[in-house]
Motif scaffolding. Structure first.
Motif, mmCIF file in Angstrom:
data_model
loop_
_atom_site.group_PDB
_atom_site.id
_atom_site.type_symbol
_atom_site.label_atom_id
_atom_site.label_comp_id
_atom_site.label_asym_id
_atom_site.label_seq_id
_atom_site.Cartn_x
_atom_site.Cartn_y
_atom_site.Cartn_z
ATOM 1 N N PRO A 1 0.820 -1.211 0.000
ATOM 2 C CA PRO A 1 0.000 0.000 0.000
ATOM 3 C C PRO A 1 0.854 1.261 0.000
ATOM 4 O O PRO A 1 1.960 1.285 0.556
ATOM 5 C CB PRO A 1 -0.802 -0.116 1.303
ATOM 6 C CG PRO A 1 0.013 -1.012 2.173
ATOM 7 C CD PRO A 1 0.680 -1.977 1.256
ATOM 8 N N GLY A 2 0.337 2.300 -0.659
ATOM 9 C CA GLY A 2 1.060 3.570 -0.715
ATOM 10 C C GLY A 2 0.100 4.736 -0.600
ATOM 11 O O GLY A 2 -1.003 4.693 -1.142
ATOM 12 N N MET A 3 0.529 5.766 0.100
ATOM 13 C CA MET A 3 -0.287 6.973 0.196
ATOM 14 C C MET A 3 0.600 8.168 0.485
ATOM 15 O O MET A 3 1.650 8.047 1.130
ATOM 16 C CB MET A 3 -1.376 6.832 1.259
ATOM 17 C CG MET A 3 -0.891 6.478 2.643
ATOM 18 S SD MET A 3 -2.268 6.210 3.802
ATOM 19 C CE MET A 3 -3.023 4.738 3.088
ATOM 20 N N THR A 4 0.178 9.327 -0.030
ATOM 21 C CA THR A 4 0.909 10.573 0.164
ATOM 22 C C THR A 4 0.012 11.571 0.861
ATOM 23 O O THR A 4 -1.152 11.739 0.502
ATOM 24 C CB THR A 4 1.383 11.142 -1.184
ATOM 25 O OG1 THR A 4 2.340 10.250 -1.744
ATOM 26 C CG2 THR A 4 2.024 12.508 -1.022
ATOM 27 N N LEU A 5 0.560 12.232 1.885
ATOM 28 C CA LEU A 5 -0.189 13.213 2.653
ATOM 29 C C LEU A 5 0.408 14.592 2.436
ATOM 30 O O LEU A 5 1.627 14.760 2.496
ATOM 31 C CB LEU A 5 -0.161 12.870 4.150
ATOM 32 C CG LEU A 5 -0.845 11.550 4.527
ATOM 33 C CD1 LEU A 5 0.172 10.418 4.561
ATOM 34 C CD2 LEU A 5 -1.538 11.671 5.862
ATOM 35 N N GLU A 6 -0.450 15.571 2.186
ATOM 36 C CA GLU A 6 -0.012 16.953 2.030
ATOM 37 C C GLU A 6 -0.718 17.804 3.082
ATOM 38 O O GLU A 6 -1.510 18.683 2.777
ATOM 39 C CB GLU A 6 -0.288 17.446 0.609
ATOM 40 C CG GLU A 6 0.530 16.698 -0.436
ATOM 41 C CD GLU A 6 0.481 17.329 -1.817
ATOM 42 O OE1 GLU A 6 0.319 18.566 -1.913
ATOM 43 O OE2 GLU A 6 0.601 16.584 -2.800
ATOM 44 N N THR A 7 -0.403 17.521 4.339
ATOM 45 C CA THR A 7 -1.028 18.206 5.464
ATOM 46 C C THR A 7 -0.099 19.287 6.004
ATOM 47 O O THR A 7 0.227 19.317 7.191
ATOM 48 C CB THR A 7 -1.399 17.204 6.566
ATOM 49 O OG1 THR A 7 -0.283 16.324 6.801
ATOM 50 C CG2 THR A 7 -2.605 16.380 6.186
ATOM 51 N N ALA A 8 0.334 20.159 5.104
ATOM 52 C CA ALA A 8 1.182 21.297 5.464
ATOM 53 C C ALA A 8 2.397 20.824 6.250
ATOM 54 O O ALA A 8 2.992 19.805 5.932
ATOM 55 C CB ALA A 8 0.358 22.341 6.224
ATOM 56 N N CYS A 9 2.752 21.551 7.284
ATOM 57 C CA CYS A 9 4.011 21.287 7.986
ATOM 58 C C CYS A 9 3.938 20.085 8.919
ATOM 59 O O CYS A 9 4.952 19.689 9.492
ATOM 60 C CB CYS A 9 4.437 22.522 8.765
ATOM 61 S SG CYS A 9 4.606 23.986 7.715
ATOM 62 N N SER A 10 2.766 19.511 9.101
ATOM 63 C CA SER A 10 2.658 18.284 9.901
ATOM 64 C C SER A 10 2.731 17.041 9.024
ATOM 65 O O SER A 10 2.589 15.920 9.526
ATOM 66 C CB SER A 10 1.355 18.278 10.705
ATOM 67 O OG SER A 10 0.233 18.051 9.867
ATOM 68 N N ALA A 11 2.976 17.196 7.720
ATOM 69 C CA ALA A 11 2.868 16.080 6.783
ATOM 70 C C ALA A 11 3.835 14.943 7.103
ATOM 71 O O ALA A 11 3.497 13.766 6.950
ATOM 72 C CB ALA A 11 3.075 16.564 5.353
ATOM 73 N N GLY A 12 5.063 15.262 7.526
ATOM 74 C CA GLY A 12 6.020 14.211 7.826
ATOM 75 C C GLY A 12 5.567 13.355 8.987
ATOM 76 O O GLY A 12 5.587 12.118 8.923
#
Length: 411
Positions: free
Chosen positions: A154-165
């Motif tokens: 499974p793969g997913m990318t998160l773009e939650t601003a500065c908390s993304a990492g």
């Protein structure tokens, strides 16, 4: 069947202090600063002309397709991922469908997008490179890694601003706990240095304007702070279930003990001044880890060096840990690296892991005159030797996005 505890078996870092975890950590504890004049483009007409750039980056380490077609933030994440995988010794080919990928980034390929648009508008042909779209999509960093290493889980990318990492770590933990994967490579990458982004953040009064003293520009929790410094880089962690890691004889670097995520629901850029949203996030991470607040020996703060942000984070920390007499030592490594945004969530967790492993707390650089409203122990200027068994990393982003990650000593 429960997968048991979650562990970290690999780390990778590309930072303004150097490439590779050893160089990054050495720079932190030695008190080096990676901030300098902005060289990526001509910034002479802008009010902000400083940044924490990745320098001396070895493109030769990259596969040809990645070096030629991937955006800068992808290349940083890729090299960090290579380091984490090498350290972990994971044999992906043994069960490629059981290895997953999560990725965190705040603004993905914004620098390449603005450069591509400018080139298109100036072009007489009216054509854009076919590589333009794949170079700006956030998930393509993970895609390059999956293609190169044959990862099919499974793969997913998160773009939650500065908390993304931090959120990418939480997403990986959820995949492991749900049995969707046995191991997950977590990536973070950021490189947003372009005129439009720098101008926008400068007009919002979010960036430091200490152009004549770049190494003194990022000064978290200091009375004379005047904004954050844009940084860039990549980070990676290899997470596994403990059962899987021990079954293959892997060296365990740390336990991923707790994680949390919350929303302030307050403002699109300003933090909740009460700190309650961030405090709730920290409490969630503590509850999931089964730890009391006094078990935390060190906190790597978000600590961006902004006027409102540092005060709000101090308020949040006090809600969870109490005042100066009871709160653990806290530091912000952004004085050294600038704000790595999506990548920072990962590299700052690595700083926590190294603090636990090495018994050294990285300092908060440029904390010369403490803000009386930020009155906790922020480990000013000089690294400190201290045994730490559990450490927390906080990442707080635009939109009121909060992330807290807890790592502990493996036992």
């Amino acid at each position: 069947m429960t997968p048991g505890r979650l562990v970290i078996t690999g780390m990778g870092a590309v930072t303004p202090l150097g490439t590779g975890v050893p160089a990054y950590w050495r720079g932190l504890v030695q008190g080096r600063c990676g901030v300098g004049p902005l060289t990526r483009f001509d910034a002479s007409a802008l009010p902000v002309r400083i940044a924490a750039e990745v320098r001396h980056f070895d493109e030769a380490a990259l596969p040809r397709a990645v070096a030629r077609n991937a955006a800068r933030f992808m290349r940083y994440a890729f090299v960090a991922g290579m380091e984490a995988l090498a350290q972990s010794g994971l044999d992906i080919a043994a069960a490629p469908e059981r290895v997953g990928l999560t990725m965190g980034t705040a603004m993905a390929g914004v620098a390449e997008a603005t450069a591509g648009e400018a080139a298109f508008l100036a072009s007489k042909s009216g054509k854009v490179s076919p590589h333009f779209v794949p170079a700006i999509i956030g998930n393509m960093a993970a895609a390059h890694m999956a293609i190169q290493y044959g990862i099919h889980g499974p793969g997913m990318t998160l773009e939650t601003a500065c908390s993304a990492g931090g959120d990418a770590v939480m997403a990986a933990a959820m995949l492991l706990r749900s049995g969707e994967a046995d191991a997950v490579l977590v990536l973070g990458g950021e490189s947003i240095l372009c005129p439009s982004v720098v101008s926008s953040l400068a007009q919002a009064k979010a960036l430091s304007r200490r152009n004549d003293a770049p190494e003194a520009a990022s000064r978290p929790f200091d009375r004379d702070r005047d904004g954050f410094v844009i940084g860039e880089g990549g980070g990676a962690l290899l997470l596994e279930t403990e059962t899987h890691a021990r079954g293959r004889g892997a060296a365990i670097l740390a336990l991923l003990a707790g994680w949390g995520n919350s929303l302030d629901a307050h403002h699109i850029t300003a933090p909740d001044p009460t700190g309650e949203g961030a405090a709730a996030c920290m409490r969630t991470a503590l509850r999931r880890a089964g730890l009391a607040p006094d078990a935390i020996g060190y906190v790597n703060a978000h600590g961006t060096s902004t006027g409102l942000g540092d005060i709000a984070e101090t308020a949040a920390l006090k809600r969870v840990f109490g005042g100066p007499d009871t709160a653990p030592p806290v530091s912000s490594t952004k004085g050294a690296t600038g704000h790595l945004m999506g990548a920072g969530g990962i590299t700052e967790i690595i700083a926590c892991i190294m603090a636990v492993r090495e018994g050294i707390l990285p300092p908060t650089l440029n904390l010369d005159t403490p803000d009386p409203r930020c009155d906790l122990d922020y480990v000013p200027r000089i690294a400190r030797e201290m045994r730490v068994d559990a450490a927390m990393s906080n990442s707080l982003g635009f939109g009121g996005q909060n992330s807290s990650i807890i790592v502990t000593r493996p036992v």
